[in-house]
Design a protein around this motif. Structure first.
Motif, PDB file in Angstrom:
ATOM      1  N   GLU A  16      -0.577  -4.182   9.871  1.00 48.23           N
ATOM      2  CA  GLU A  16      -1.865  -3.988  10.562  1.00 48.23           C
ATOM      3  C   GLU A  16      -1.776  -4.494  12.005  1.00 48.23           C
ATOM      4  O   GLU A  16      -2.293  -5.569  12.345  1.00 48.23           O
ATOM      5  CB  GLU A  16      -2.956  -4.722   9.759  1.00 48.23           C
ATOM      6  CG  GLU A  16      -4.372  -4.476  10.238  1.00 48.23           C
ATOM      7  CD  GLU A  16      -4.962  -3.134   9.823  1.00 48.23           C
ATOM      8  OE1 GLU A  16      -4.213  -2.209   9.491  1.00 48.23           O
ATOM      9  OE2 GLU A  16      -6.193  -3.027   9.858  1.00 48.23           O
ATOM     10  N   SER A  20      -6.974  -0.896   7.641  1.00 48.04           N
ATOM     11  CA  SER A  20      -8.167  -1.498   7.036  1.00 48.04           C
ATOM     12  C   SER A  20      -9.258  -1.690   8.069  1.00 48.04           C
ATOM     13  O   SER A  20     -10.448  -1.623   7.741  1.00 48.04           O
ATOM     14  CB  SER A  20      -7.855  -2.888   6.485  1.00 48.04           C
ATOM     15  OG  SER A  20      -6.726  -2.872   5.689  1.00 48.04           O
ATOM     16  N   ASP A  23      10.764   3.368   5.228  1.00 50.69           N
ATOM     17  CA  ASP A  23      10.560   2.049   5.835  1.00 50.69           C
ATOM     18  C   ASP A  23      11.695   1.819   6.823  1.00 50.69           C
ATOM     19  O   ASP A  23      12.597   2.669   6.954  1.00 50.69           O
ATOM     20  CB  ASP A  23      10.497   0.941   4.755  1.00 50.69           C
ATOM     21  CG  ASP A  23       9.641  -0.246   5.198  1.00 50.69           C
ATOM     22  OD1 ASP A  23       9.968  -0.854   6.229  1.00 50.69           O
ATOM     23  OD2 ASP A  23       8.656  -0.573   4.519  1.00 50.69           O
ATOM     24  N   LYS A  73       1.346   0.516  15.124  1.00 50.83           N
ATOM     25  CA  LYS A  73       0.817   1.792  14.610  1.00 50.83           C
ATOM     26  C   LYS A  73       0.855   2.873  15.695  1.00 50.83           C
ATOM     27  O   LYS A  73       1.193   4.027  15.415  1.00 50.83           O
ATOM     28  CB  LYS A  73      -0.607   1.596  14.078  1.00 50.83           C
ATOM     29  CG  LYS A  73      -0.637   0.803  12.749  1.00 50.83           C
ATOM     30  CD  LYS A  73      -1.981   0.874  12.089  1.00 50.83           C
ATOM     31  CE  LYS A  73      -2.159  -0.074  10.914  1.00 50.83           C
ATOM     32  NZ  LYS A  73      -1.446   0.295   9.692  1.00 50.83           N
ATOM     33  N   MET A  94       0.819  -1.212   0.000  1.00 50.96           N
ATOM     34  CA  MET A  94       0.000   0.000   0.000  1.00 50.96           C
ATOM     35  C   MET A  94       0.853   1.263   0.000  1.00 50.96           C
ATOM     36  O   MET A  94       0.578   2.197  -0.755  1.00 50.96           O
ATOM     37  CB  MET A  94      -0.939   0.000   1.208  1.00 50.96           C
ATOM     38  CG  MET A  94      -1.921  -1.146   1.216  1.00 50.96           C
ATOM     39  SD  MET A  94      -2.935  -1.245  -0.276  1.00 50.96           S
ATOM     40  CE  MET A  94      -4.008   0.164  -0.065  1.00 50.96           C
TER      41      MET A  94
HETATM   42  N1  LIG Z   1      -2.891  -5.013   1.217  1.00 50.81           N
HETATM   43  C1  LIG Z   1      -4.131  -4.556   1.091  1.00 50.81           C
HETATM   44  O1  LIG Z   1      -4.940  -5.050   0.285  1.00 50.81           O
HETATM   45  C2  LIG Z   1      -4.586  -3.381   1.928  1.00 50.81           C
HETATM   46  C3  LIG Z   1      -5.654  -2.612   1.490  1.00 50.81           C
HETATM   47  C4  LIG Z   1      -6.059  -1.488   2.225  1.00 50.81           C
HETATM   48  C5  LIG Z   1      -5.386  -1.180   3.410  1.00 50.81           C
HETATM   49  N2  LIG Z   1      -4.348  -1.972   3.831  1.00 50.81           N
HETATM   50  C6  LIG Z   1      -3.678  -1.592   5.071  1.00 50.81           C
HETATM   51  O2  LIG Z   1      -2.486  -0.897   4.721  1.00 50.81           O
HETATM   52  C7  LIG Z   1      -1.483  -1.126   5.713  1.00 50.81           C
HETATM   53  C8  LIG Z   1      -0.256  -1.710   5.040  1.00 50.81           C
HETATM   54  O3  LIG Z   1      -0.607  -2.896   4.401  1.00 50.81           O
HETATM   55  P1  LIG Z   1       0.329  -3.559   3.280  1.00 50.81           P
HETATM   56  O4  LIG Z   1      -0.481  -4.611   2.636  1.00 50.81           O
HETATM   57  O5  LIG Z   1       0.964  -2.486   2.467  1.00 50.81           O
HETATM   58  O6  LIG Z   1       1.449  -4.237   4.209  1.00 50.81           O
HETATM   59  P2  LIG Z   1       2.909  -4.751   3.788  1.00 50.81           P
HETATM   60  O7  LIG Z   1       3.239  -5.851   4.731  1.00 50.81           O
HETATM   61  O8  LIG Z   1       2.994  -4.982   2.324  1.00 50.81           O
HETATM   62  O9  LIG Z   1       3.837  -3.488   4.112  1.00 50.81           O
HETATM   63  C9  LIG Z   1       4.039  -2.996   5.412  1.00 50.81           C
HETATM   64  C10 LIG Z   1       5.390  -2.298   5.434  1.00 50.81           C
HETATM   65  O10 LIG Z   1       5.493  -1.573   6.651  1.00 50.81           O
HETATM   66  C11 LIG Z   1       6.857  -1.648   7.058  1.00 50.81           C
HETATM   67  N3  LIG Z   1       6.958  -1.289   8.468  1.00 50.81           N
HETATM   68  C12 LIG Z   1       6.651  -2.027   9.545  1.00 50.81           C
HETATM   69  N4  LIG Z   1       6.874  -1.307  10.674  1.00 50.81           N
HETATM   70  C13 LIG Z   1       7.323  -0.089  10.281  1.00 50.81           C
HETATM   71  C14 LIG Z   1       7.718   1.081  10.959  1.00 50.81           C
HETATM   72  N5  LIG Z   1       7.696   1.149  12.287  1.00 50.81           N
HETATM   73  N6  LIG Z   1       8.128   2.157  10.219  1.00 50.81           N
HETATM   74  C15 LIG Z   1       8.152   2.090   8.875  1.00 50.81           C
HETATM   75  N7  LIG Z   1       7.798   0.998   8.176  1.00 50.81           N
HETATM   76  C16 LIG Z   1       7.382  -0.082   8.866  1.00 50.81           C
HETATM   77  C17 LIG Z   1       7.258  -3.075   6.735  1.00 50.81           C
HETATM   78  O11 LIG Z   1       8.651  -3.207   6.686  1.00 50.81           O
HETATM   79  C18 LIG Z   1       6.572  -3.270   5.375  1.00 50.81           C
HETATM   80  O12 LIG Z   1       7.433  -2.882   4.306  1.00 50.81           O
HETATM   81  C19 LIG Z   1      -2.113  -2.067   6.751  1.00 50.81           C
HETATM   82  O13 LIG Z   1      -2.641  -1.282   7.799  1.00 50.81           O
HETATM   83  C20 LIG Z   1      -3.236  -2.734   5.955  1.00 50.81           C
HETATM   84  O14 LIG Z   1      -4.289  -3.172   6.779  1.00 50.81           O
HETATM   85  C21 LIG Z   1      -3.919  -3.052   3.111  1.00 50.81           C
END
Ligand SMILES: NC(=O)c1ccc[n+]([C@@H]2O[C@H](COP(=O)([O-])OP(=O)(O)OC[C@H]3O[C@@H](n4cnc5c(N)ncnc54)[C@H](O)[C@@H]3O)[C@@H](O)[C@H]2O)c1
Length: 285
Positions: free
Chosen positions: A94, A121, A36, A99, A17
């Motif tokens: 998530e 989400s 990141d 967070k 995302m």
């Molecule tokens: N994947 C989906 O379909 C989707 C859709 C809508 C919303 N979301 C939400 O978006 C958010 C991210 O989801 P995603 O699918 O991109 O996850 P992902 O696992 O692909 O990416 C998460 C990233 O966050 C990084 N991270 C973790 N802790 C961190 C920190 N303290 N500082 C900086 N970076 C950090 C991780 O290294 C990773 O690269 C979640 O809250 C998820 O619920 C996901």
């Protein structure tokens, strides 16, 4: 008060995302910092952005050349890099504790008037902002996956979210050519509260032998005009993401599968939908 003009956008988390949000913001002319915890994760985010920009460019779907857009995004592992951003969108894993920690860091690092958004989400915006001194500037800007393709953004209003934070969230999303809807801060908001049980039921129907997986999907695609059936969509979202979201909803909302009281009551009243001229909406005969 939050800023009324946004120029520089921080994105925390360079995964699926975060990389998509950074790409779309840069495509629409914003300066972006993509942060990141590890350089390897930042690089992975840029790889996804490069792939997506190349695809969109080959379809003539970009307002500028991909190099110009790419140059608007700076990668970093340093929190200080986002200190002067007008808006920071958090898109880390998530997990409420993670967070909350990220938002505590953002509050300590960013300007007092910067807007702080979460892409969660299903987690509570109110809870994510619960420990902050200025929770009024925290809002949900829930992008859909894949961010460069999907047209909609859900703006989520926490208990303490200020009106100007909500207004700016809509405005920013509009700048990215996304249409918005607004949801109160209740489990799953609108999109996942409805989508996740739908996916879950599709999985059950398949598991219980109602139909082959192809026919569960075809049944919903052809029968209800959705572009993608529940099993295929679950695959696209990520089954782990679906499970995690469903577990959160289950914890918060319990057994949601009994027919809704309002549904029974409307049927008893003869409000059967379009055919009777009135259901949840009114129809001309
Ligand atoms: N994947 C989906 O379909 C989707 C859709 C809508 C919303 N979301 C939400 O978006 C958010 C991210 O989801 P995603 O699918 O991109 O996850 P992902 O696992 O692909 O990416 C998460 C990233 O966050 C990084 N991270 C973790 N802790 C961190 C920190 N303290 N500082 C900086 N970076 C950090 C991780 O290294 C990773 O690269 C979640 O809250 C998820 O619920 C996901």
């Amino acid at each position: 008060m939050v800023r009324d003009r946004l120029e520089r956008i921080g994105v925390v988390g360079a995964g699926t995302m975060g990389s998509g949000i950074a790409q779309v913001a840069a495509t629409h002319g914003y300066e972006v910092v993509l942060r990141d915890v590890d350089p390897e994760f930042v690089e992975r985010g840029f790889d996804a952005i490069d792939d997506s920009l190349t695809r969109l460019e080959s379809r003539d779907a970009l307002p500028d050349d991909s190099g110009t857009i790419r140059d608007r995004i700076e990668g970093s592992t340093d929190l200080e890099a986002i200190a002067d951003c007008d808006l920071v969108v958090e898109a880390v894993v998530e997990d409420l504790d993670v967070k909350r920690e990220v938002f505590a860091d953002l509050e300590a690092t960013c300007d007092r008037e910067a807007l702080l958004a979460t892409n969660t989400s299903t987690l509570s915006i109110t809870s994510i902002a619960g420990n902050l001194e200025r929770p009024g500037r925290v809002v949900g800007i829930h992008f859909m996956n894949p961010v460069p393709i999907m047209d909609g953004v859900e703006v989520v209003v926490g208990e303490k979210t200020s009106d100007d934070a909500v207004a700016l969230a809509h405005e920013f999303s509009g700048d990215l050519e996304k249409e918005t809807w607004e949801a109160d801060d209740r489990p799953g908001f609108v999109a996942n509260r409805i989508l996740m049980p739908w996916i879950n039921e599709g999985i059950r129907a398949y598991d219980e032998g109602v139909a082959s997986k192809e026919d569960v999907d075809r049944g919903m695609e052809l029968g209800t005009n959705v572009p993608m059936g529940p099993l295929r969509l679950a695959d696209h979202i990520g089954l782990d993401v679906c499970l995690h979201a469903t577990e959160t909803l289950h914890e918060e909302l319990g057994d949601r599968y009994r027919p809704a009281y309002l549904l029974k009551r409307k049927v008893e009243a003869g409000d059967l939908g379009k055919k009777s001229g009135r259901g949840f909406y009114e129809y001309e005969s």
